[in-house]
Design a protein around this motif. Sequence first.
Motif, PDB file in Angstrom:
ATOM      1  N   GLN A  18       0.822  -1.206   0.000  1.00 45.75           N
ATOM      2  CA  GLN A  18       0.000   0.000   0.000  1.00 45.75           C
ATOM      3  C   GLN A  18       0.865   1.270   0.000  1.00 45.75           C
ATOM      4  O   GLN A  18       0.500   2.271  -0.627  1.00 45.75           O
ATOM      5  N   VAL A  19       2.011   1.235   0.688  1.00 47.73           N
ATOM      6  CA  VAL A  19       2.926   2.376   0.652  1.00 47.73           C
ATOM      7  C   VAL A  19       3.379   2.644  -0.776  1.00 47.73           C
ATOM      8  O   VAL A  19       3.424   3.803  -1.223  1.00 47.73           O
ATOM      9  N   ASN A  65       0.568   4.260  -2.607  1.00 45.88           N
ATOM     10  CA  ASN A  65       0.417   5.669  -2.195  1.00 45.88           C
ATOM     11  C   ASN A  65       1.430   6.560  -2.912  1.00 45.88           C
ATOM     12  O   ASN A  65       1.105   7.669  -3.357  1.00 45.88           O
ATOM     13  N   ARG A  66       2.655   6.090  -3.018  1.00 45.82           N
ATOM     14  CA  ARG A  66       3.708   6.879  -3.679  1.00 45.82           C
ATOM     15  C   ARG A  66       3.442   6.994  -5.176  1.00 45.82           C
ATOM     16  O   ARG A  66       3.658   8.060  -5.778  1.00 45.82           O
ATOM     17  N   ASP A 124       0.533   6.935  -6.639  1.00 51.09           N
ATOM     18  CA  ASP A 124      -0.596   7.860  -6.810  1.00 51.09           C
ATOM     19  C   ASP A 124      -0.153   9.321  -6.687  1.00 51.09           C
ATOM     20  O   ASP A 124      -0.740  10.207  -7.316  1.00 51.09           O
ATOM     21  N   GLU A 125       0.869   9.574  -5.870  1.00 54.44           N
ATOM     22  CA  GLU A 125       1.366  10.937  -5.682  1.00 54.44           C
ATOM     23  C   GLU A 125       2.459  11.304  -6.686  1.00 54.44           C
ATOM     24  O   GLU A 125       2.998  12.413  -6.634  1.00 54.44           O
ATOM     25  N   ALA A 157      -4.896  -1.022   3.762  1.00 53.37           N
ATOM     26  CA  ALA A 157      -5.041   0.419   3.563  1.00 53.37           C
ATOM     27  C   ALA A 157      -4.289   1.193   4.641  1.00 53.37           C
ATOM     28  O   ALA A 157      -4.367   0.862   5.831  1.00 53.37           O
ATOM     29  N   ASN A 158      -3.545   2.220   4.226  1.00 56.55           N
ATOM     30  CA  ASN A 158      -2.849   3.115   5.163  1.00 56.55           C
ATOM     31  C   ASN A 158      -2.514   4.414   4.438  1.00 56.55           C
ATOM     32  O   ASN A 158      -2.716   4.534   3.214  1.00 56.55           O
ATOM     33  N   ASP A 159      -2.009   5.385   5.160  1.00 55.29           N
ATOM     34  CA  ASP A 159      -1.633   6.672   4.557  1.00 55.29           C
ATOM     35  C   ASP A 159      -0.148   6.972   4.752  1.00 55.29           C
ATOM     36  O   ASP A 159       0.267   8.121   4.899  1.00 55.29           O
ATOM     37  N   TYR A 160       0.675   5.892   4.746  1.00 56.52           N
ATOM     38  CA  TYR A 160       2.117   6.051   4.886  1.00 56.52           C
ATOM     39  C   TYR A 160       2.770   6.238   3.515  1.00 56.52           C
ATOM     40  O   TYR A 160       2.272   5.752   2.497  1.00 56.52           O
ATOM     41  N   TYR A 161       3.935   6.938   3.546  1.00 53.24           N
ATOM     42  CA  TYR A 161       4.701   7.130   2.317  1.00 53.24           C
ATOM     43  C   TYR A 161       6.147   6.651   2.467  1.00 53.24           C
ATOM     44  O   TYR A 161       6.905   6.642   1.494  1.00 53.24           O
ATOM     45  N   LYS A 200       4.603   8.952   7.842  1.00 53.31           N
ATOM     46  CA  LYS A 200       3.791   9.715   6.887  1.00 53.31           C
ATOM     47  C   LYS A 200       4.597  10.828   6.221  1.00 53.31           C
ATOM     48  O   LYS A 200       4.291  11.226   5.098  1.00 53.31           O
TER      49      LYS A 200
END
Length: 483
Positions: A379-380, A383-384, A386-387, A448-452, A467
Motif C-alpha cells: 500500500q505504501v 500511495n507513492r 498515486d502521488e 489500507a494506510n496513509d504512509y509514504y 507519513k
Amino acid sequence: MSDVQNTHSEEGSFKEQIMRALEENRQKRETEQGEESIQKIERPYAPKQEPIIKEKKQPSTKKEASTNSKKIEEQAAVPAIIEEVDEPTIFEKLSDKIEEIRQIDYDEYEEELSEESNLKRAERRKEDRVVRKIVYVLTVAILIIAGILAISGYNYVSAGLKPLDTNDKKLVQVEIPSGSSNRQIGEILEKDDVIRDGLVFNFYTKFKNLTNFQAGYYQFSPNMTLDQIGKELQQGGSDVPLDDASKLTIPEGYDVDQIGTLVAKKTDFSKEDFLKLMNDDAFFNQLKEQYPDLLTDAGSAEGVKYRLEGYLFPATYNVLKTNNLQELVTQMVDATNQVMAPYYSRIKEKGMTVQEVMTLASLVEKEGVTTEDRKKIAQVFFNRIDEGMPLQSDISILYALGEHKEVVSYKDTEIDSPYNLYVNTGYGPGPFDSPSQDAILAVLEPTANDYYYFVADISTGKVYYAKTYDEHMELVEKYVNKD
C-alpha cells in the motif's frame, strides 16, 4: 201468583239468563282461545279485543220496565264480569309463562352455545398460536442448522482447496501405484500430509477434468496447490525413488541470474545456456502463445533485461522428467501460470497489468518478511505511485547494479538504468525477481494506510512506517544509523 213468587220467578229467570250468558261467553272464549292459541305460537302477545256491547231495546210496558230495572240493577255487575272475562285467562297466562320460560331457556341455551363456541374458538386460536410458534421455531432452527452446515461445508471445502501449509516447503516423496484412481491418489496424498483432504482432491480433479494421472514416484510439498499437484501427476513421476540429486528447488525471491547458477549446480545444463535461453525471443513467443494471459504484458514491455524475469515460479522441480532445458523452464512458467490463473480477472478489475503486479510483488517479496508487513508495504508503494513519487526501493538499485549486497550507497542510487526507481517514477520495466504467491496476494489485497515511507531495523527485521520525510529520517537514525 204472589209478588214474592213473582219476584223469585223473575230472579230465577234473571239468573238463568246470566248463566246462559256466561255459558255462551265461556264457549265463545274457548272458541276464540283455540284460535288464539294457534296464533300465539307465532305471536305470543296478541292484542286484547274490546268487549262487544249490544244495544238494549226500550221497555214497552211498566212491568217490563220494572222488571228490566231490577235486571239492570243486577246486571250492574255484568260489566265487571265482562271486564274480568277480558283479563288474560289462566291458559293464556300459562302459555305466556311457558313462552317466557322457553324464551329464557332458549336465550340461555344460545348463550351457553355462544360461550361454548367462544371457548372452542379461543382454544383453537390458542392451539393455532402454539402450532404456528412451533412451526416458526422449527423453521428457524432448520434454517440455522442449514446455514451452519452450509457455512461449515463451504469453509471445509475452501480449506481443502488451499495448500496444506503455505510456509512448509519441505518435500515429501510420494509413490502413486499403477492403476490408482483419483480417490485413491487423494487418500495417499492426505496420508502423506501433502494435502488437507483426499475427498476434496477427488471432487476437485473431477470438476477440473484433471485425468490421466501417471504412476511413479513424486516429490510434493505441503505448500503446493491442487492444480500444481494435478499437473505434476499428469506429467508422470519417476520410475525410481527420487533423491536430492534429482530435484531442483528455486527459492522465493531468486532472480534469473541466481536461478541460472542453481540450474548449473543441480543439473547437467550450464548457466550460459540457461541465460541464452532467457534471451531467446523465439522461445519466449512460443511460451506466450501457450500462456497468453500470463506473458502478453511481458512481451510488450520495454527496456526489460529478461522477459521471463519474475515468471519462473519458486518451487521444486523434478529434473529427471526434463529431457532438455526448454522443458525445465516451461515447468517453471507453467507453475507461475497455475498460481496466477485465479487472479487474472481481479487484476483487470484493479486496472493493472500482470507485468505491474509481478513487478510490485517482486519488490514486496524482499522488502517485507511477514504477510502483514508485505500488505502494508504494497500500500505504501501504491500511495507513492498515486502521488507521482518514485518508489525508492533498494531492491531496484541492486538489480540495476547486478550485485547482491546489504548496503546501498548514495552513489549507487544515481546509476543510469530504467530499473533505478530512485530516479524513475512508476513500476519500472518489469519484475526484479521471482515473487512468492504470498507477495503476489499482498499486492492484490494490500492493507489500507496513509504512509509514504518505511524502514526496517536490520537487527530485528521489524518495519517502521512514517507519513512524512522528517518522521522517516528520525526512524532511520534510530533503527538504521544507531551504531
